[in-house]
Design an enzyme around this catalytic site. Sequence first.
Site, short mmCIF file in Angstrom:
data_model
loop_
_atom_site.label_atom_id
_atom_site.label_comp_id
_atom_site.label_asym_id
_atom_site.label_seq_id
_atom_site.Cartn_x
_atom_site.Cartn_y
_atom_site.Cartn_z
CG ASP A 1 94.69 -71.46 33.76
OD1 ASP A 1 95.93 -71.49 33.62
OD2 ASP A 1 94.11 -71.69 34.84
CG ASP B 1 73.10 -118.69 65.83
OD1 ASP B 1 73.00 -119.06 64.64
OD2 ASP B 1 72.20 -118.88 66.67
CG ASP C 1 72.77 -119.52 59.87
OD1 ASP C 1 72.18 -120.22 59.02
OD2 ASP C 1 72.40 -119.41 61.05
CD GLU D 1 105.90 -69.54 29.86
OE1 GLU D 1 106.76 -68.67 30.00
OE2 GLU D 1 105.42 -70.20 30.81
CG ASP E 1 108.40 -69.83 25.64
OD1 ASP E 1 108.50 -70.59 26.62
OD2 ASP E 1 108.23 -68.59 25.74
CB ILE E 2 103.07 -68.51 24.97
CG1 ILE E 2 102.29 -69.72 24.43
CG2 ILE E 2 102.20 -67.25 24.90
CD1 ILE E 2 101.03 -70.04 25.20
CG MET F 1 67.01 -119.06 60.13
SD MET F 1 65.82 -117.73 59.81
CE MET F 1 64.79 -117.86 61.27
#
Length: 458
Positions: free
Chosen positions: A348, A10, A53, A374, A331-332, A55
């Site tokens: 999932d 200040d 500062d 998949e 491949d599923i 103060m």
Amino acid sequence: MTARILVVDDVLANVKLLEARLSAEYFDVITALSGAEALTICERAQCDIVLLDVMMPDMDGFEVCRRLKSNPKTHHIPVVMVTALDQASDRVRGLEAGADDFLTKPVSDIALVARVRSLVRLKLMTDELRMRAVTSREIGIENPVLESIADTGRGGRVLLIDDRESSWDRIAGMLSAEHTVDVEPDPAEALFRAADGEYDIVVVSLALQSFDGLRLCSQLRSLDRTRNVPVLAVADADEESARLNRGLEIGVNDYVFRPIDRNELLARARTQVRKKRFTERLRDNVQLSIEAAITDALTGLHNRRYMETHVSTLVEQAIARGKPLAVLVLDIDFFKAINDTHGHDGGDDVLREFAMRLRKSIRGIDLACRFGGEEFVVVMPDTDLGVAAKVAERLRRRIASEPFLIHATGKTVEVTISVGLAGLGGPDDNPTKVLKRADEALYRAKRDGRNRVVAAAA
């Protein structure tokens, strides 16, 4: 190494004095005449370091520092308190507010520049990690700053290096109030112990009788395993300021003078432990973001992006070494029916279980990826088509032999897979061609009735 420094005071004359000193060292200086103005500047990310500062009217430096360190947007900005107060209690109050360092008025030019440069190095080291952390949050990874704000800095592992028993006994007794302390009186062994101990902070006496304490600090900085461990130096009251500033330049993070004030020592140690933990959280966060970028979140296998990057390398290496390489595309069968019957959560469950069985059926050097939906791909280095066919058939039987559990209902579902495989051709082959041949073989397996392994024609 330059940076933007915010000077907060200040008293305009004090501001101008610090501004002139820092500008002479080619730092970019901005100023604020109140705490409120400083908070605004920091929140807009307009500075790298704050010289604050203590103060000041309306809002003193302690309160400004507390607000900066409790705000996730400004938590990372180093704060140096500049004050005429020179009592240990004042330093402790500032450290507890979150200050990173102190400068006592009248400020020495050498000390000012050394501290600022030391903190600039720290700031630059963490800024890149912070930028990556922002990206990580965008993909759902937790923000490490929030944990750091709540961290007390206690409960750390401390290595104390001191070869005078009366000294280490006193310092260890102070630190033991908040940390686990190991003492190493032999500087020759200290490096090995620091490298192996996973310490949160190393406290080094600069008054070692048989070794240069600063050289030990520099060696700690030169080793990969101790490079990021904070170093707190313990100096005698008559230690030359030039030597201490040299310590800051070589990587000492902070220092405390003898006779040691217990509260100040604990406060400085907490500050350094918090910084280390913050940096470690950032690094862990970056690692998680890297893993998220290359890993399929549902199955834990590598994703398509990773596969497309690395399959080229594996093929090039196989061609260069004259070694075989096989690619499986899996491949599923009738996966849509599984989703329609048991819902996407059930689907999932099947994908996760399939990935687990897949991992158990291949070697550690094989690259397993979820290609999409998949469909999965396995790249097998050093594997000819005959061996790959046996692995694929073993996997097919493993999938078909035991039903898959749907966790939500407790029901099970029979699952089969179709597999197409192809081997590496001549020296002119490439990943695209190999994958295409394996994919065409998969198409034939599905066309011929599914639940089978088909190899591509040589």
